[in-house]
Design a protein around this motif. Structure first.
Motif, PDB file in Angstrom:
ATOM      1  N   THR B  12       0.862  -1.242   0.114  1.00  0.00           N
ATOM      2  CA  THR B  12       0.093  -0.281  -0.052  1.00  0.00           C
ATOM      3  C   THR B  12       0.828   1.091   0.131  1.00  0.00           C
ATOM      4  O   THR B  12       0.325   1.911   0.662  1.00  0.00           O
ATOM      5  CB  THR B  12      -0.894  -0.131   1.164  1.00  0.00           C
ATOM      6  OG1 THR B  12      -0.072  -0.303   2.438  1.00  0.00           O
ATOM      7  CG2 THR B  12      -2.043  -0.926   1.300  1.00  0.00           C
ATOM      8  N   ALA B  13       2.111   1.182  -0.715  1.00  0.00           N
ATOM      9  CA  ALA B  13       3.060   2.442  -0.773  1.00  0.00           C
ATOM     10  C   ALA B  13       2.259   3.458  -1.369  1.00  0.00           C
ATOM     11  O   ALA B  13       1.343   3.513  -2.229  1.00  0.00           O
ATOM     12  CB  ALA B  13       4.335   1.952  -1.470  1.00  0.00           C
ATOM     13  N   LYS B  14       2.695   4.672  -0.936  1.00  0.00           N
ATOM     14  CA  LYS B  14       1.919   5.947  -1.560  1.00  0.00           C
ATOM     15  C   LYS B  14       2.176   6.108  -3.143  1.00  0.00           C
ATOM     16  O   LYS B  14       1.091   6.400  -3.812  1.00  0.00           O
ATOM     17  CB  LYS B  14       2.506   6.945  -0.816  1.00  0.00           C
ATOM     18  CG  LYS B  14       1.436   8.400  -0.663  1.00  0.00           C
ATOM     19  CD  LYS B  14       2.233   9.291   0.251  1.00  0.00           C
ATOM     20  CE  LYS B  14       1.134  10.543   0.606  1.00  0.00           C
ATOM     21  NZ  LYS B  14       1.893  11.683   1.189  1.00  0.00           N
ATOM     22  N   GLU B  15       3.282   5.896  -3.338  1.00  0.00           N
ATOM     23  CA  GLU B  15       3.591   6.075  -4.830  1.00  0.00           C
ATOM     24  C   GLU B  15       3.569   4.697  -5.837  1.00  0.00           C
ATOM     25  O   GLU B  15       4.561   4.574  -6.566  1.00  0.00           O
ATOM     26  CB  GLU B  15       4.805   6.783  -5.292  1.00  0.00           C
ATOM     27  CG  GLU B  15       4.684   8.272  -4.381  1.00  0.00           C
ATOM     28  CD  GLU B  15       4.383   9.300  -5.136  1.00  0.00           C
ATOM     29  OE1 GLU B  15       3.878   9.102  -6.165  1.00  0.00           O
ATOM     30  OE2 GLU B  15       3.506  10.203  -4.386  1.00  0.00           O
ATOM     31  N   LYS B  16       2.875   3.689  -5.379  1.00  0.00           N
ATOM     32  CA  LYS B  16       2.812   2.473  -5.881  1.00  0.00           C
ATOM     33  C   LYS B  16       2.281   2.435  -7.219  1.00  0.00           C
ATOM     34  O   LYS B  16       1.512   3.225  -7.789  1.00  0.00           O
ATOM     35  CB  LYS B  16       1.995   1.328  -5.158  1.00  0.00           C
ATOM     36  CG  LYS B  16       0.666   1.397  -5.402  1.00  0.00           C
ATOM     37  CD  LYS B  16      -0.047   0.551  -4.150  1.00  0.00           C
ATOM     38  CE  LYS B  16      -0.477  -0.674  -4.429  1.00  0.00           C
ATOM     39  NZ  LYS B  16      -0.067  -1.888  -4.909  1.00  0.00           N
ATOM     40  N   ALA B  17       2.874   1.396  -8.095  1.00  0.00           N
ATOM     41  CA  ALA B  17       2.652   1.077  -9.657  1.00  0.00           C
ATOM     42  C   ALA B  17       1.159   0.727  -9.712  1.00  0.00           C
ATOM     43  O   ALA B  17       0.373   0.292  -8.600  1.00  0.00           O
ATOM     44  CB  ALA B  17       3.620   0.408 -10.122  1.00  0.00           C
TER      45      ALA B  17
END
Lengths: 160, 92
Positions: B12-17
């Motif tokens: 759930t990273a902010k800048e995820k692909a």
């Protein structure tokens, strides 16, 4: 992700319902014989690296007869139900009959024509898997592992 | 997606692909894949050639949808409807 709007590319829904029958759900939610068998004198591990399914089969063989059978492991509905049904089917059988049973089961899961296999009893509920080639290995993992246990193989058997 | 009971998004990273790995309580990824396939939705399931990551997150396998330039909002709706169908087939 690929989304296909064309219904002709979809397997018919009744195939899916046949695959996920009530009996399979029953054996997935409440697997029979899922425990370590302390008295076991045969044991083998099976692994399906593509799915991540792992199963250990335990057999208690006395005078050429399977007195008890159990399994442990995590897997999908198909592999869990197959291990549950297979261990149930082994109890009381002669070792010599088990190889034929496992082979007949593998034939049923892979053959194109839908010929009946009454000798397989309840295991016939898994026949629907033949319509889903990617799931055949889920259904046959337990049977491969049973054969490995009877042969006394020490290395885990793999479907790959 | 996260409204669906028992659904957990892995990563759930902010800048995820534009890639969405998920698990569904009580349903193995392979079962999710087969049912979505029957709805015409192709996703990838299993270890994704990254078994150590699966161990890190404590899951046997994940289902993974990835989105490309050609995917539409309707495709996403079809995916979500498909996962709801999985939930309904497996119960709860």
């Amino acid at each position: 992700m690929s989304v296909s709007a064309s219904p002709t590319e979809k397997p018919p829904m009744n195939d899916l319902r046949e695959l996920y029958s009530e009996v399979i759900f029953d054996h997935y939610r409440a697997p029979r014989n899922r425990r370590v068998l302390a008295e076991a004198n045969r044991k083998a591990e099976g692994y399906n690296p593509l799915c991540g399914d792992k199963v250990t089969v335990y057999l208690d063989v006395q005078e050429g007869v399977i007195r008890d059978a159990s399994f442990e492991g995590v897997g999908c509905a198909i592999s869990t139900a197959a291990a549950s049904l297979m261990t149930d089917a082994l109890k009381g059988r002669k070792v010599g009959e088990v190889e034929a049973l496992a082979r007949d089961f593998q034939t049923m899961a892979t053959e194109a024509d839908a010929s009946p296999h009454p000798e397989l009893g309840k295991l016939q509920v898994l026949a629907g898997v033949r319509e889903f080639p990617s799931r055949v290995k889920c259904a046959t993992l337990a049977s491969h592992t049973v054969l490995a246990a009877l042969k006394g193989e020490r290395e885990p058997v793999s479907t790959e | 997606m996260s409204d669906i009971a028992g659904l957990r998004i892995v990563g759930t990273a902010k800048e995820k692909a534009a890639i969405l790995s998920f698990t569904l309580d009580g349903v193995h990824a392979h079962d999710i894949g087969t049912i979505l396939d029957s709805q015409g939705v192709a996703i990838r399931v299993g270890h994704h050639c990254a078994m150590p990551v699966m161990q890190r997150f404590g899951v046997p396998a994940t289902a993974r949808a990835s989105f490309a330039l050609y995917n539409t909002r309707e495709d996403v709706d079809t995916l979500v409807a498909g996962v709801r169908e999985v939930r309904s087939i497996f119960g709860r």
